[in-house]
Enzyme design. Structure first.
Site, mmCIF file in Angstrom:
data_model
loop_
_atom_site.group_PDB
_atom_site.id
_atom_site.type_symbol
_atom_site.label_atom_id
_atom_site.label_comp_id
_atom_site.label_asym_id
_atom_site.label_seq_id
_atom_site.Cartn_x
_atom_site.Cartn_y
_atom_site.Cartn_z
ATOM 1 N N CYS A 2 0.785 -1.074 -0.120
ATOM 2 C CA CYS A 2 0.002 0.007 -0.101
ATOM 3 C C CYS A 2 0.943 1.333 -0.197
ATOM 4 O O CYS A 2 2.022 1.363 0.274
ATOM 5 C CB CYS A 2 -0.750 -0.108 1.342
ATOM 6 N N ARG A 27 1.607 1.018 -6.067
ATOM 7 C CA ARG A 27 1.886 0.236 -4.945
ATOM 8 C C ARG A 27 0.313 -0.681 -4.366
ATOM 9 O O ARG A 27 0.507 -1.388 -3.744
ATOM 10 C CB ARG A 27 2.495 0.978 -3.710
ATOM 11 N N TRP A 74 -3.697 -2.047 -1.237
ATOM 12 C CA TRP A 74 -3.589 -3.324 -1.801
ATOM 13 C C TRP A 74 -4.215 -4.429 -0.970
ATOM 14 O O TRP A 74 -3.599 -4.559 -0.047
ATOM 15 C CB TRP A 74 -2.142 -3.673 -2.339
ATOM 16 N N ASN A 98 0.752 0.224 5.860
ATOM 17 C CA ASN A 98 1.175 -0.527 4.956
ATOM 18 C C ASN A 98 1.931 -1.739 5.566
ATOM 19 O O ASN A 98 2.608 -1.776 6.594
ATOM 20 C CB ASN A 98 2.269 0.181 4.048
ATOM 21 N N GLY A 99 1.456 -2.982 5.375
ATOM 22 C CA GLY A 99 2.093 -4.311 6.080
ATOM 23 C C GLY A 99 0.890 -5.040 6.427
ATOM 24 O O GLY A 99 -0.175 -4.972 5.921
ATOM 25 N N GLU A 474 10.073 -16.273 -18.144
ATOM 26 C CA GLU A 474 9.971 -14.740 -18.101
ATOM 27 C C GLU A 474 8.708 -14.292 -18.870
ATOM 28 O O GLU A 474 7.720 -13.585 -18.889
ATOM 29 C CB GLU A 474 11.097 -13.823 -18.153
ATOM 30 N N LYS A 478 5.284 -12.346 -17.882
ATOM 31 C CA LYS A 478 4.601 -11.132 -18.455
ATOM 32 C C LYS A 478 2.986 -11.327 -19.036
ATOM 33 O O LYS A 478 2.524 -10.334 -18.964
ATOM 34 C CB LYS A 478 5.640 -10.542 -19.883
ATOM 35 N N GLU A 481 0.704 -11.877 -16.536
ATOM 36 C CA GLU A 481 0.369 -10.528 -15.724
ATOM 37 C C GLU A 481 -0.503 -9.545 -16.290
ATOM 38 O O GLU A 481 -1.232 -9.196 -15.464
ATOM 39 C CB GLU A 481 1.563 -9.908 -15.359
ATOM 40 N N HIS A 497 7.805 -34.647 -21.130
ATOM 41 C CA HIS A 497 7.767 -35.219 -19.769
ATOM 42 C C HIS A 497 6.482 -34.983 -19.301
ATOM 43 O O HIS A 497 6.120 -35.066 -17.906
ATOM 44 C CB HIS A 497 8.677 -35.094 -18.923
ATOM 45 N N LYS A 597 3.203 -2.932 -7.321
ATOM 46 C CA LYS A 597 4.513 -2.862 -7.822
ATOM 47 C C LYS A 597 5.489 -3.260 -6.819
ATOM 48 O O LYS A 597 6.566 -4.064 -7.124
ATOM 49 C CB LYS A 597 4.726 -1.290 -8.403
HETATM 50 O O1 M6R Z 1 10.865 -5.266 -6.626
HETATM 51 P P1 M6R Z 1 11.317 -6.794 -6.937
HETATM 52 O O2 M6R Z 1 12.031 -6.975 -8.108
HETATM 53 O O3 M6R Z 1 11.912 -7.320 -5.779
HETATM 54 O O4 M6R Z 1 9.884 -7.572 -7.404
HETATM 55 C C1 M6R Z 1 9.801 -8.685 -7.515
HETATM 56 C C2 M6R Z 1 8.602 -9.192 -8.057
HETATM 57 O O5 M6R Z 1 7.426 -8.883 -7.265
HETATM 58 C C3 M6R Z 1 8.334 -8.599 -9.511
HETATM 59 O O6 M6R Z 1 9.529 -8.697 -10.383
HETATM 60 C C4 M6R Z 1 7.043 -9.132 -10.097
HETATM 61 O O7 M6R Z 1 7.297 -10.307 -10.594
HETATM 62 C C5 M6R Z 1 6.752 -8.373 -11.294
HETATM 63 N N1 M6R Z 1 5.481 -7.734 -11.372
HETATM 64 C C6 M6R Z 1 7.173 -8.829 -12.540
HETATM 65 O O8 M6R Z 1 6.775 -8.204 -13.950
#
Ligand code: M6R
Length: 602
Positions: A2, A27, A74, A98-99, A474, A478, A481, A497, A597
């Site tokens: 947050c 955030r 969040w 936040n937390g 990756e 992407k 997400e 497999h 984020k």
């Molecule tokens: O801030 P960080 O690099 O530690 O974050 C790690 C992951 O939360 C971050 O890479 C997340 O997977 C992204 N949304 C990927 O696009």
């Protein structure tokens, strides 16, 4: 997860709070709210959804006052409703958090004489503080007494009825910054939130709390002792919070990659040699431990291939949330490497603390040099990607790879695995990457032309071998997400497999395969897919396309690159595929559902 802001200003704070929350919206964006003190009276406005909804509420129902706190959420405990939105108020206290307050159930039980109105853990903080006020404690004492009863992670800001010149701020496990203005003071989750108001920032240390008034901040450590924390001038970054003519931050950030990678390489390469601080020394290292989450974790998996192949260094790569509880034995000659864009990811930070006393050296690769992970490492290596706003990481991933590749070259040199000529050759390849990435970006239209069809799919597979295997992971991350399409990445050789059972004509298979020593093997796997009516989108170079481009659903011809560095180049089509597919799906590209984020909870 947050975002928090607090302002003790000299004009009306509602618009300032909302502007600051816009910079914190990355955030969390389930709901937002602000509270102010006006004529001694505490009042709040809250709204579900994006910040624009809160702005609408404020147009119809303004909130006056020169002191206030704000929050963008969040959701963790309780769904995204107005009632669950912060600030939470109990009587004379309003709180933003936040937390996660881990003992909130116990606290609720202890406060059973009070009436709770939300499902959140945070409300217990406000209720507990109000309870202490009821018992006759002053505002500062009530807040600090409250902190003593909280388990878990938090950044908190308290605002009080009848007191327009006090915010109590506290940090344990989640970052919190105090901003110093002229007769004004600020509190924020990060320096970016406060950047238009001030760039003179004091970061609270772990366990600190502060009494913030317009005259300044009195900071105390976890033992209640007055603490001296430096105020630092943080470079202005607000200009980077502009889409620069692109439709989305993600697009802007994808197209910034040639420039930011070049800046990053310039920082770690001089002439024909890589150069790092003296204490980055792999000579006596017996093992690398690489730990991160999400995309940063995939950067670590790529780096494993580099450290092992170039430097002959065995590598363990872990997801931070697993590593921290796995209790792995850690050699006292190990170098532990933590990779994080934000530098605040709770799991990665906890993993770092777990090895701090055990490994020979803790190195972090971060985008935010003032972050907790950077500050708690022996050596912090900035990636120089600039502010990354899009929740889907793109340019930060690119520069994480840039730093990790140069680090692997350093390790190889220090351990006598490469000579000066090989180092110079690798550096020359690295230096050519920004130009090659530009060429890959020029393929955007070709990539986009297949994404309408891709957006119809219910499931997509990505395949790769060697260092392209983590790129398959990756690429799949992407896509899921931001387009919400189910996608998985597999090592090409693993397909038979099990996952091959998924193949039919409805499942597009994206094969990322430069023409390297393993190319023929990957082509065989591709044939196995096509023999089962699978639709293959082959991403390769001219040699690979000439050999295996026939019979595919689509073939993208990429520039040639040294196969060991191909992950940096092939990140670009992976990102553009996800981006353009998401455009067809009409999703919220920069702020995809359910994500945030900076993930500062476990
Ligand atoms: O801030 P960080 O690099 O530690 O974050 C790690 C992951 O939360 C971050 O890479 C997340 O997977 C992204 N949304 C990927 O696009």
């Amino acid at each position: 997860m947050c975002g928090i802001v607090g302002v003790l200003g000299d004009h009306e704070v509602a618009p300032i709070l909302v502007e600051a929350l816009k910079r914190l919206e990355y955030r969390g964006y389930d709901s937002a709210g602000i509270a102010t003190v006006q004529d001694g009276r505490l009042d709040r406005r809250r709204a579900v959804g994006k910040l624009a909804n809160l702005s609408d509420v404020l147009v119809h129902d303004p909130l006056a006052g020169k002191s206030g706190i704000g929050h963008t959420r969040w959701a963790t405990h309780g769904g995204p409703t107005v009632t669950n939105a912060h600030p939470h108020q109990a009587g004379r206290v309003a709180v933003v958090h936040n937390g996660i307050i881990e003992n909130y159930r116990d606290l609720r039980a202890r406060l059973s004489h009070r009436t709770f109105v939300t499902e959140t853990d945070t409300e217990t903080v406000a209720q507990l503080c109000e309870d202490f006020l009821d018992q006759g404690l002053g505002r500062r004492e009530a807040a600090t007494e409250t902190l003593k009863h909280l388990d878990g992670a938090y950044a908190l800001a308290f605002l009080f009825q009848g007191e327009a010149d006090l915010i109590v701020a506290a940090r344990k496990g989640s970052p919190l910054a105090i901003g110093h203005g002229e007769g004004e003071m600020f509190v924020g989750s990060d320096a970016i939130a406060l950047s238009p108001m001030t760039n003179l920032i004091t970061y609270l240390d772990e366990g600190d709390y502060a009494f913030v008034t317009r005259d300044g901040a009195q900071i105390f450590d976890a033992h209640g002792r007055l603490a001296n924390r430096d105020a630092r001038t943080i470079p202005a970054q607000a200009a980077q919070l502009d889409k620069g003519g692109h439709k989305h931050f993600m697009a802007k950030e994808i197209f910034e990659q040639p420039v930011v990678l070049s800046d990053c390489l310039n920082d770690y390469i001089v002439g024909d040699t890589v150069t790092f601080p003296d204490d980055v020394d792999f000579t006596d290292t017996d093992r690398m431990i690489l730990v991160a989450c999400g995309t940063a974790h995939y950067a670590c998996v790529v780096a494993k291939y580099w450290f092992e192949q170039l430097a002959g260094l065995p590598c363990d790569v872990d997801i931070a949330s697993e590593f921290r509880y796995r209790e792995p034995p850690v050699s006292d000659r190990a170098t532990a490497l933590f990779v994080s864009q934000s530098g605040e990811t709770a799991d990665t930070l906890a993993a770092l603390r777990h090895v701090q006393e055990k490994a020979a050296r803790v190195v972090s690769v971060v985008n935010v040099p003032e972050s907790s992970i950077a500050r708690e490492s022996d050596v912090a290596l900035p990636i120089h990607a600039g502010v990354e706003v899009g929740v889907a990481s793109t340019k930060a991933f690119m520069n994480q790879l840039g730093v990790l590749a140069t680090l692997a070259i350093l390790a190889a040199r220090q351990r006598g695995r490469i000579d000066a000529a090989r180092e110079a050759a690798l550096i020359s390849e690295l230096r050519s990457l920004p130009g090659l990435i530009n060429q890959a970006l020029a393929l955007e239209d070709k990539i986009a032309s297949h994404t309408a069809e891709l957006s119809e799919a219910h499931s997509v597979l990505f395949l790769g071998r060697g260092p392209m295997f983590p790129m398959a992971l990756e690429g799949a991350l992407k896509l899921k997400e931001i387009s919400y399409i189910h996608a998985e990445g597999y090592a090409s050789g693993e397909l038979k497999h099990g996952p091959i059972a998924l193949i039919d004509k409805s499942v597009p298979v994206i094969v990322m395969a430069p023409k390297d020593a393993l190319f023929d093997k990957t082509v065989s796997n591709m044939q196995e897919v096509m023999a089962r009516d699978g639709r293959v989108w082959l991403i390769t170079d001219a040699d690979g396309a000439a050999q295996a481009g026939d019979g595919t659903w689509a073939t993208l011809t990429m520039p040639r690159v040294d196969p060991i560095l191909a992950p940096l180049l092939y990140a670009v089509p992976a990102q553009l595929i996800a981006y353009h597919t998401a455009l067809h799906k009409g999703t919220d590209v920069d702020q995809p559902r359910n994500l945030a984020k900076s993930v500062t909870v476990e």
